[in-house]
Each structure stands twice: as C-alpha cells, then as structure tokens.
Write a protein that holds these residues in place. Structure first.
Motif, mmCIF file in Angstrom:
data_model
loop_
_atom_site.group_PDB
_atom_site.id
_atom_site.type_symbol
_atom_site.label_atom_id
_atom_site.label_comp_id
_atom_site.label_asym_id
_atom_site.label_seq_id
_atom_site.Cartn_x
_atom_site.Cartn_y
_atom_site.Cartn_z
ATOM 1 N N LEU B 100 -1.932 16.095 9.437
ATOM 2 C CA LEU B 100 -0.657 16.087 9.758
ATOM 3 C C LEU B 100 -0.056 14.775 10.425
ATOM 4 O O LEU B 100 0.957 14.515 10.429
ATOM 5 C CB LEU B 100 -0.375 17.210 10.743
ATOM 6 C CG LEU B 100 1.179 17.844 10.596
ATOM 7 C CD1 LEU B 100 1.317 18.474 9.374
ATOM 8 C CD2 LEU B 100 1.254 19.211 11.629
ATOM 9 N N PHE B 101 -0.808 13.883 10.889
ATOM 10 C CA PHE B 101 -0.533 12.732 11.269
ATOM 11 C C PHE B 101 -1.016 11.560 10.381
ATOM 12 O O PHE B 101 -0.006 10.703 10.522
ATOM 13 C CB PHE B 101 -1.390 12.500 12.625
ATOM 14 C CG PHE B 101 -1.538 13.619 13.533
ATOM 15 C CD1 PHE B 101 -0.428 14.557 13.781
ATOM 16 C CD2 PHE B 101 -2.737 13.805 14.211
ATOM 17 C CE1 PHE B 101 -0.537 15.705 14.455
ATOM 18 C CE2 PHE B 101 -2.705 14.749 14.965
ATOM 19 C CZ PHE B 101 -1.853 15.867 15.158
ATOM 20 N N GLU B 102 -1.961 11.609 9.751
ATOM 21 C CA GLU B 102 -2.232 10.556 8.871
ATOM 22 C C GLU B 102 -1.857 10.226 7.460
ATOM 23 O O GLU B 102 -1.742 9.428 7.010
ATOM 24 C CB GLU B 102 -4.051 10.573 9.070
ATOM 25 C CG GLU B 102 -4.389 10.541 10.338
ATOM 26 C CD GLU B 102 -5.662 9.464 10.384
ATOM 27 O OE1 GLU B 102 -6.157 8.743 9.080
ATOM 28 O OE2 GLU B 102 -6.427 9.141 11.305
ATOM 29 N N GLY B 107 5.273 13.768 4.968
ATOM 30 C CA GLY B 107 6.725 13.642 5.362
ATOM 31 C C GLY B 107 7.886 13.266 4.142
ATOM 32 O O GLY B 107 8.779 13.753 4.077
ATOM 33 N N SER B 108 7.357 12.526 3.288
ATOM 34 C CA SER B 108 7.870 12.109 2.004
ATOM 35 C C SER B 108 8.223 13.272 1.195
ATOM 36 O O SER B 108 9.212 13.605 0.549
ATOM 37 C CB SER B 108 7.252 11.133 1.280
ATOM 38 O OG SER B 108 7.043 9.971 1.778
ATOM 39 N N LEU B 110 8.302 16.172 2.149
ATOM 40 C CA LEU B 110 9.284 17.276 2.916
ATOM 41 C C LEU B 110 10.685 16.674 2.918
ATOM 42 O O LEU B 110 11.651 17.548 2.502
ATOM 43 C CB LEU B 110 8.857 17.029 4.322
ATOM 44 C CG LEU B 110 8.915 18.378 5.324
ATOM 45 C CD1 LEU B 110 7.404 18.438 5.835
ATOM 46 C CD2 LEU B 110 10.017 18.484 6.289
ATOM 47 N N LEU B 111 11.120 15.485 2.768
ATOM 48 C CA LEU B 111 12.134 14.980 2.896
ATOM 49 C C LEU B 111 12.914 15.078 1.421
ATOM 50 O O LEU B 111 14.189 15.104 1.395
ATOM 51 C CB LEU B 111 12.497 13.508 3.526
ATOM 52 C CG LEU B 111 12.001 13.486 4.854
ATOM 53 C CD1 LEU B 111 11.990 11.775 5.232
ATOM 54 C CD2 LEU B 111 13.379 13.934 5.560
ATOM 55 N N TYR B 250 -8.962 7.637 8.005
ATOM 56 C CA TYR B 250 -9.354 6.168 8.235
ATOM 57 C C TYR B 250 -10.971 6.250 8.522
ATOM 58 O O TYR B 250 -11.603 5.323 8.223
ATOM 59 C CB TYR B 250 -8.549 5.722 9.661
ATOM 60 C CG TYR B 250 -8.956 4.221 9.992
ATOM 61 C CD1 TYR B 250 -8.049 3.172 9.368
ATOM 62 C CD2 TYR B 250 -9.867 4.190 10.822
ATOM 63 C CE1 TYR B 250 -8.451 2.072 9.837
ATOM 64 C CE2 TYR B 250 -10.156 2.809 11.436
ATOM 65 C CZ TYR B 250 -9.497 1.966 10.948
ATOM 66 O OH TYR B 250 -9.477 0.437 11.247
ATOM 67 N N SER B 305 2.262 3.418 3.686
ATOM 68 C CA SER B 305 2.490 1.948 4.847
ATOM 69 C C SER B 305 1.407 1.521 4.939
ATOM 70 O O SER B 305 1.191 0.406 5.255
ATOM 71 C CB SER B 305 3.214 2.613 5.955
ATOM 72 O OG SER B 305 2.625 3.816 6.182
ATOM 73 N N TRP B 306 0.130 2.162 4.978
ATOM 74 C CA TRP B 306 -1.138 1.722 5.103
ATOM 75 C C TRP B 306 -1.439 0.448 4.217
ATOM 76 O O TRP B 306 -2.107 -0.573 4.740
ATOM 77 C CB TRP B 306 -2.469 2.851 4.829
ATOM 78 C CG TRP B 306 -2.503 3.853 5.709
ATOM 79 C CD1 TRP B 306 -2.206 5.059 5.575
ATOM 80 C CD2 TRP B 306 -2.928 3.766 6.975
ATOM 81 N NE1 TRP B 306 -2.379 5.634 6.878
ATOM 82 C CE2 TRP B 306 -3.048 4.966 7.632
ATOM 83 C CE3 TRP B 306 -3.603 2.596 7.653
ATOM 84 C CZ2 TRP B 306 -3.436 5.446 8.679
ATOM 85 C CZ3 TRP B 306 -4.312 2.976 9.007
ATOM 86 C CH2 TRP B 306 -4.131 4.105 9.373
ATOM 87 N N ARG B 309 -0.113 -2.772 5.335
ATOM 88 C CA ARG B 309 -0.424 -2.958 6.657
ATOM 89 C C ARG B 309 -1.843 -3.861 6.790
ATOM 90 O O ARG B 309 -2.443 -4.523 7.833
ATOM 91 C CB ARG B 309 -0.366 -2.028 7.681
ATOM 92 C CG ARG B 309 0.733 -2.151 8.695
ATOM 93 C CD ARG B 309 0.714 -1.000 9.557
ATOM 94 N NE ARG B 309 2.225 -0.279 9.015
ATOM 95 C CZ ARG B 309 2.204 0.989 9.130
ATOM 96 N NH1 ARG B 309 1.098 1.637 9.333
ATOM 97 N NH2 ARG B 309 3.434 1.431 8.659
ATOM 98 N N LYS B 311 -5.137 -6.250 6.184
ATOM 99 C CA LYS B 311 -5.120 -7.609 6.138
ATOM 100 C C LYS B 311 -5.040 -8.472 4.867
ATOM 101 O O LYS B 311 -3.921 -8.891 4.814
ATOM 102 C CB LYS B 311 -6.623 -8.061 6.641
ATOM 103 C CG LYS B 311 -6.560 -9.486 7.143
ATOM 104 C CD LYS B 311 -6.147 -9.541 8.589
ATOM 105 C CE LYS B 311 -6.585 -11.110 9.259
ATOM 106 N NZ LYS B 311 -7.569 -10.402 10.296
#
Lengths: 356, 356
Positions: B100-102, B107-108, B110-111, B250, B305-306, B309, B311
């Motif tokens: 639910l966090f990762e 979220g997408s 849902l929106l 992760y 978004s990972w 982000r 390297k």
DNA sequence: GTTACTTCTGTGAACGTTCCCAGAAAGCGT
DNA sequence: ACGCTTTCTGGGAACGTTCACAGAAGTAAC
C-alpha cells in the motif's frame, strides 16, 4: 392484472436491464420472499438473519434454506434507515495528485484506522477529494447519514470539508490540526518539539551553517516543523536559509538543495521537512560532489522507507503513522459512544543514522 | 401525551447522547419538518431539493428558507431505499501492508477511476481489505446495495472477494485479470508482450547472461511478466536465473540481486518485475561495485517515480495506471447503463533510459 | 386449576424519502 | 362560457427493514 401482492417475488423492477430485451432482471428477494418461502413471518426471518435468540431450531433451518433458495441478501439502505446508523466510518483523504503516491504516511494511517474500526465491526470507507466537485459530493455523502463518523487526514488551513464536518456535528477526528480549524477533536504529534529535537542533534554534531527546506506551510505539520527549526537555531536563525515549497516531494528537496547551495555554498547542515524531501536533497548534494555526512549533514522527518533507502541512511524523526490512524479511529468511536473526545498527542522519537 | 404527530419536529431520538444527561440530542430534521415550517407539502419540498421544474418561485424561496431554518439535510438511506440505487461505486483494494506504500500504481488507478466517476456524479468509496474479517465485511457491504458497482484492483488467484462479486452479479470490473477468475469484465495490459518487448531490447544491447527477479506469481501481472521473459529468451532461458518473491518490493530486488550474483557472478543483465524491485537490485549491484549499465544492464516495469530516481535512470515499461483506473470505472458505468461490457487491453510502451 | 414464567411467532408501526396520480389554478384561444 | 393546456400542489403508496408488543404454547410450581 392491475394490482399485485406486495409479497410476490415475481414482480419486476421498474427499470429492466435493457441489454438483452428477452431477459428482464428480477427484483431482489426481500425478507418477505424468504418468509413466504419458509412459511413463516417477516419477524422470524429477521430474527434469524440477525442471530437473535428465541427462534426454534426448525424455524431457523427453514429460514436458512429459504434464504439460500431465493437468494436473499439484506438491503442495507432499509436497515440503516430504520436503525438510524450505518456502522461505517468515512476517511477523507484530501491530497494533491502527487502526494497520494509519495507520502507513505497515508497508507499507514489508513491501515491503522482500519484495524481499529474493523475490530469494532465498522466498515472504513475512504473518500478521496481531488477536485472542488469532489469536495461537494463528499460533504453530501457525509451529511446524508451514510457514515456514522469521519476521520479527516491532511486537511489544510480553512479546508471547506473541515468546516462542513464541523457544521454537521457528526463524530469526527482530524489527523493533524489544521490552523484556523477550531475545536474539532484531533490526534497529532508535537511537530514543533520533534523538529526542535532533531535540529538540536544536528547542531550537536558541530554544524553551524544550517538551512531548511520547508514544505506545506498551509498545514500544521509544515508550519510547526519550521517553527521548531526556528526555535532550535535561536539567534543563529537566518530566514535566508529557509526555502518554502508547497508539497513534501522529492523534487522540492532536489530543487531546494540546489538553491540553498547557491545561496550559501559553505552550508554544512540541512533539515528537510520530510524524508522524501531529504532524499531529493541528498541526491543534489551528491551530484554536486558533496559528501554526506562529512561535508553536509542532513536530517529528515517521518522515518519512512525513504530513510532506509538513502545512500547514507537518514537520521530522522520517527512518526507513528499507524498509531495516528488508530487513535483517530478510537476518537471517533468514543464520540459515537457518547464519551468526551480528547485531543491526543502521540510521541515521536529521533532516529539517529548515518546522514548526520 | 401518549401519542404525537408524525410530523412534529420536537420528537426526540430513542437513544440520547448520554454524555450529558441534561442535554438530549434532537432528531434530525426531516422533509416533513421543512414542509410544515414552510407551510407546504412534502412533495413540493422534495421537488425543490431535487431541482425539479414545476415549482413556483415563492414556494421555492419558502422551502429554501425553511431548510436553512430547521437545518435539514437529506437522509440518503431513505432516498437510496426508494430509488433502489446509491450512486456510489466501491473500489476494493486488496493489498498486503507493505504494498500500500510502495506501489505507486494504486494511487494512480484510484485517481483515474475517481475522475471518471466524479464526472458521472458517482461517489467513489474505497474499501481496503487487510484481514479475512475485512473480506467478509466488505462483501457484505457490496451485497447490501450500498454501492451500484465495484472496481476490484489487485485481486489474487481465486480471491474470495472476486467470487463473491461474481455471485452477486453486481456491475463490476477488475483491474488485471486474476487467473482462475472466469468471465468478469476487466481492463489490463498485455504483460506478456510488454515484458517480452523490454527484455528483447535488453538482449539487443548485447547481454547474454540475463536473469529475472520475479514477483507476485499469484497474480496475472507476475505470471505474465515471467512468461514474457521466458519467451523472449527462448532456448537461452535458464530457470536457475529466475528468482521468485511474493511481493513487488525494494527488498525483493535487493535480496534477489545478491542471490543472482551469487549464482552467476558474470551476470550482465537483469529484468526486475517492477521499478521498485529494480531500484533494490540496482542498490545491491552498486554496493558490490558493479557499474550500471556498463557491467550489468537492468530494466524495470511501471515507469513509476522510482525509475527517475535511480542513479542511472531506469529503462522500463510505461504502464498507464491512471488510464486503467479510468477504463475500469467506465466499464462499470457501462454495465450500469445496461451496455455490454467489453474487456479492454491498454497499450504500453518501452521507455529507454540509461540503466540498460 | 390457577399462576407465573419462558420460549417462540406474527403483525402493526415506524424510519424518511420518491413517485405517481388527482386535481386546483391559471392562461389562452375559440 | 367552454375546453384545452400548462403550471403547480398535496397526499397516498411504496421501498425493505427493525422494533415493540401481543399473544400462543409449553413447562413448572403450588
């Protein structure tokens, strides 16, 4: 025939399903259908479905097989109407697009609240507000009696939904205390003290030129963390070394850090308003060849999964997000039971790792 | 007096609030209270609240001021009961804690769903399932008629909630197609083809010793991505270089990568089942001194978004999560309108960045 | 046989809306 | 004056439950 029995199970719905003209959707079975199928009365069926005592074993069996036969499921609207309760609690999420993905606290709060409500046999229903239109509809939903209470997370200053909830006088609790929203019970943490604590420890490692990347000043969390930073620095506070961004995002951290370094190239410490922000800031620092924590110390806030994933792991403030969710839910339940609702402040702790 | 008029607004609730014995909670104002305050009838008040035509300006004004005076808000349970609809759509999230966090997709989705439903004037209510008990309660909620339809995301193989929804014959759509769940409309992407495409490009850069960190094989997405990997490699496929983890995390990536390197130190390519997994894998690679992409190429999945982000930024598959949410919502609305529901497959694209 | 109690069942009333129909009132053309 | 239409209002009925009450049937004690 121009009239029909109220108990006939073959009556059709006013609106047929339409996609297939030969087939018509049957009306849902009601408690009366079950009653007549079982050769018993409404009342007895109701007693069986609600597991009340004073029903004979034979009656119970008859009702149960009748239920299976006609495919009965209870109509909640009718039940809620007569009982004047819904056994559901709304949880309002008022977040901009981006944060719904980046903020790990929301998920924890949600699960925390769910576990408390679930144990009390309440259904948690989450309502998200994305547009002004949503705001109106959600308010209607809350007012209509479809929920017995509400938890509001991440409300902003003078949030319309906040005032709506207050006017309804429905049992409610906020997670965090939006400034300008009076006298609604809430749960929260002492952001000022927590921020002050972690900044103090940052200073204790010998940093003297410390900046802050502040975010979300339209919320109590944002304002209070800034206030904590200010008071921790005392006379050494330099407003020029505080940058403000609207949201707690990685991007805010990355951009803010670049600007801070431009303003003060010899900066040796940064307080980022959240772990995500800190992660962004750290990326910028490392891109520009600064070593963390040797050249620049950095601390965050939340102790989210970001903190562990940073190159040198983040020193940060541990915020008990799931406990906040639990406490908020408990606050709402307490009000439903008619108890006095008390504001609850949960404690935080500083987690010291390698980044400072 | 032993009886009272049904329309009297001073009747008290059966249950008083209790916390303060001197004060008793008044019953909510009803449409009848408004009617008598305005000196008009129920029917006219109803017409005003529902914005129907055929009501005189004077009546409208009288009703509106009466509403303000008595503080009337419509009771949704009563309305839903008589109209046999709720104008709400449930969205069921069945995820283990950590995801639910990762997982940024949730979220997408849902929106996306919310925006479609909001435009159609439906309220989206999210129900999360965390325990078996939740599962039962959510099923009851859906069956009770409190929602007119449902979107189910991230259902697993032979999910109880999936079969429950099917039995209810309520308009519903899945996001993703759990294996073993027949004939329920769904929206999804072609995970097999997408995985094959990105692995092919990984191979095209000259990698010959390629492993995979597979996750969530109890879902279609997990299984299909693995299948895509298998078919892309063809005869070169080596089952020993596929590691399986329960969740897209992760940590799975970090641990999986370490194990892969142990099994095959000269590995030169990795397909991670999601961006989060890829990020974990990349961290392990870099910790062990391997250069990405020079020594080892790595690709992910999601374009979350990972990806940006990491390297060296991740090459990955762009998955249109918000469109999935929109499409699922549209599928449910179509069924409500009696239209035939069609499965919809959304297209994906490979995003080529620096990681391979 | 009366009384008292427990167990079990049926039914009227209520919950607060919306829908539908009947009819009043008003406007208008003949 | 009449009929026709349009605008507006009131009230009965229904939606599907739960609750409270009444009473039947059975058991037990005296």
């Amino acid at each position: 025939m121009s009239t029909f029995s109220s108990d006939s199970p073959v009556r059709q719905l006013r609106y047929s399903i339409g996609m297939d003209s030969t087939r018509v959707r049957r009306r849902r079975a009601t408690i009366n259908d079950v009653a007549s199928a079982a050769g018993l009365s409404r009342g007895t069926v109701s007693r069986v479905v609600n597991g009340e005592k004073y029903v004979s074993p034979e009656a119970k069996m008859a009702v149960e097989s009748a239920i299976a036969q006609v495919g009965y499921v209870r109509n909640s609207a009718a039940r809620n109407l007569v009982r004047q309760e819904s056994r559901a609690i709304g949880l309002i999420i008022h977040e901009p697009h981006s944060l719904l993905f980046e903020d790990p606290n929301i998920g924890s709060i949600l699960l925390g609240a769910n576990s408390v409500l679930s144990a009390a046999d309440y259904q948690l229903v989450s309502l998200i507000i994305d547009t002004a239109r949503d705001s109106q509809r959600v308010a209607d939903y809350l007012r209509g009696g479809l929920v017995d209470g509400a938890v509001i997370i991440s409300a902003r200053t003078s949030d319309p939904i906040a005032t709506a909830v207050r006017n309804l006088k429905i049992p409610a609790a906020f997670v965090g205390h939006p400034p300008g929203t009076p006298d609604i019970p809430y749960v929260g943490i002492d952001n000022v003290a927590a921020a002050r604590a972690i900044v103090h420890r940052l200073l204790d490692t010998g940093r003297t030129r410390v900046g802050m990347i502040a975010c979300a000043l339209d919320r109590d969390s944002g304002q209070d963390r800034l206030e904590g930073f200010r008071t921790a620095l005392g006379p050494a506070f330099d407003p020029d070394l505080v940058l403000e961004f609207p949201l707690y995002t990685y991007a805010a951290g990355a951009d803010g850090m670049a600007e801070l370094l431009r303003r003060r190239p010899d900066l040796d410490g940064v307080f980022a308003a959240s772990d995500a922000v800190a992660a962004g800031a750290m990326a910028t620092l490392q891109e520009q060849g600064r070593r963390v924590p040797d050249d620049v110390g950095i601390v965050g806030f939340d102790d989210s999964s970001w903190a562990l994933r940073c190159k040198p792991q983040l020193s940060t403030v541990k915020q008990p997000a799931d406990l906040l969710g639990r406490a908020a839910a408990e606050l709402v339940l307490a009000q439903i039971e008619g108890k006095e609702a008390e504001v609850r402040m949960l404690s935080t702790s500083v987690v010291w790792r390698e980044s400072a």
